[in-house]
Design an enzyme around this catalytic site. Structure first.
Site, mmCIF file in Angstrom:
data_model
loop_
_atom_site.group_PDB
_atom_site.id
_atom_site.type_symbol
_atom_site.label_atom_id
_atom_site.label_comp_id
_atom_site.label_asym_id
_atom_site.label_seq_id
_atom_site.Cartn_x
_atom_site.Cartn_y
_atom_site.Cartn_z
ATOM 1 N N SER A 192 0.682 -2.930 1.399
ATOM 2 C CA SER A 192 1.610 -2.816 0.266
ATOM 3 C C SER A 192 2.984 -3.412 0.503
ATOM 4 O O SER A 192 3.817 -3.413 -0.416
ATOM 5 C CB SER A 192 1.767 -1.343 -0.135
ATOM 6 O OG SER A 192 0.613 -0.894 -0.802
ATOM 7 N N LYS A 235 4.183 -5.821 -2.072
ATOM 8 C CA LYS A 235 4.899 -5.470 -3.303
ATOM 9 C C LYS A 235 6.368 -5.899 -3.265
ATOM 10 O O LYS A 235 7.033 -5.896 -4.304
ATOM 11 C CB LYS A 235 4.774 -3.965 -3.554
ATOM 12 C CG LYS A 235 3.330 -3.532 -3.845
ATOM 13 C CD LYS A 235 3.223 -2.025 -4.085
ATOM 14 C CE LYS A 235 1.790 -1.658 -4.498
ATOM 15 N NZ LYS A 235 1.045 -0.955 -3.467
ATOM 16 N N SER A 251 4.744 3.115 -4.459
ATOM 17 C CA SER A 251 3.764 2.081 -4.107
ATOM 18 C C SER A 251 2.497 2.166 -4.943
ATOM 19 O O SER A 251 1.382 2.048 -4.437
ATOM 20 C CB SER A 251 3.409 2.162 -2.611
ATOM 21 O OG SER A 251 2.795 0.987 -2.163
#
Length: 405
Positions: A85, A88, A140
């Protein structure tokens, strides 16, 4: 008549002789360098010959000076690995740069089907883009990432193309994005060094820093029918002096990951740890990040580079109204260096300049190398304008010689 001719000859002969002497003395030629124009390079030897090896759990790690992009410490920092993640970061930056924060984003069926961690919004639900960026970075949420990607790029695949184009612009040469959320996918990978470059770029965006440093946030859908409480999952933010945040990550393939940034006393470092353990070792990424950041703040300081004063140096000028010109000493900012660094200073100055010479035209450079890698190049300029010698100047000089004669 004969006497007049004799007078004319007596006048012309000295004049011709003066012309001959003038042209002989002004024959175009390269002026030899004056003493001092060739300045020997400077050298500062490292106080400690070898950088220590840090004890890290991560398979890949990097510490970078955010201002210069210089890698200060690395462990397999150029080896591509899945980055979960932390992906992101790019998703958020593209939304900030290419989207309108007041836009309404609607969750598609594909977005709402994303696995945990997710916001849990149903297909057809709509949100303000700005609110979704907090969902993306604090919690997230994987479904939020897809909703944003489809809104900005038209599709996940279209958004991935934009992610890769931006990565190329930033010099992330070993990065390839497939998804906007970082879920495991074939070919989706980056390196610790590339992720540090991305974080360094993100640190220049105040809106991004505001989002990732927010402790908590409450958002609602546009229909005001559902409220969502968001909490920042970045423990580094509240446990390290000067921490700016940035983003955690985990998948079964990537392990625990973290890309971080911290700022103290005019120094900003970015760090990345990939594959920093698997469950239950959730704290390894925090320990690794603090080890990297401590190494940076403990050993690297902004120091003045010992550059020579060039104001007394004169550079020869060919075919100019002046034979030489002085040069300026560039203003060189402090450089982030440590006892492990060797510094070299190169004075790349010309042996001569061709007229016309202008004060706004670069006449050379002072180059700074740290550990034999170029760290900065600074232009040197002439101190004054010098015009090229014209034929009228030559005639004027000859006339003056004749009158003096």
């Amino acid at each position: 008549m004969k006497i007049k001719r004799i007078h004319t000859v007596f006048i012309l002969l000295p004049l011709l002789f003066l012309c001959y002497c003038h042209f002989i003395s002004h024959t175009p030629q390269k002026v030899p360098p004056v003493p001092g124009a060739n300045i020997p390079s400077g050298h500062v030897e490292a106080q400690i010959s070898e950088q220590p090896s840090l004890k890290l759990h991560a398979a890949g790690a990097c510490l970078m000076d955010a201002s210069s992009g210089r890698i200060l410490y690395g462990k397999e920092e150029s080896v591509p690995l899945p980055m979960a993640s932390t992906t992101k970061i790019m998703t958020c930056l593209l939304a900030l740069e290419q989207g309108n924060l007041k836009d309404t984003v609607t969750f598609s069926k594909r977005a709402s089907s994303m696995p945990k961690v997710h916001l849990g919004a149903s297909a057809g639900s709509s949100f303000c883009l700005e609110d979704l960026l907090y969902s993306l970075m604090l919690e997230s949420h994987n479904d939020t990432a897809v909703a944003i990607a489809e809104h900005i790029g038209g599709s996940v695949e279209g958004f991935a193309d934009r992610m890769n184009a931006k990565a190329a612009d930033l010099g992330m040469k070993q990065t390839h994005f497939v998804t906007p959320n970082g879920l495991d996918a074939e070919g989706h990978a980056s390196t610790p060094a590339d992720m540090c470059r991305l974080a360094a770029y993100a640190c220049q965006n105040e809106s991004f820093l505001q989002i990732v440093s927010t402790p908590s946030k409450t958002i609602t859908n546009t229909a005001r029918s559902h409220t969502y409480s968001l909490s920042n999952k970045d423990a580094f933010l509240t446990s390290y002096d000067g921490a700016l945040g940035i983003k955690t990550g985990f998948t079964g393939k990537a392990g625990f990951c973290f890309v971080g940034a911290a700022r103290r006393d005019g120094r900003t470092f970015t760090s990345c740890v990939l594959a920093s353990g698997w469950p239950p070792n959730k704290s390894f990424k925090w320990a690794d990040t603090k080890t990297l950041m401590n190494f940076g703040f403990d050993h690297y300081t902004n120091q003045t580079i010992p550059v020579q004063d060039l104001s007394s140096v004169q550079i020869p000028v060919n075919d100019g109204k002046s034979d030489t010109v002085g040069i300026t000493t560039p203003e060189i900012p402090p450089f982030l260096v440590s006892p492990y660094d060797t510094i070299d200073i190169e004075y790349a100055l010309p042996s001569s300049l061709e007229a016309p010479v202008r004060t706004d035209t670069c006449a050379g450079t002072v180059n700074i190398y740290i550990n034999q890698a170029m760290a900065g190049s600074f232009p040197v300029y002439p101190q004054k304008n010098i015009d090229k010698t014209q034929f009228s100047d030559i005639l004027h000089e000859i006339l003056q010689l004749f009158l003096n004669f």
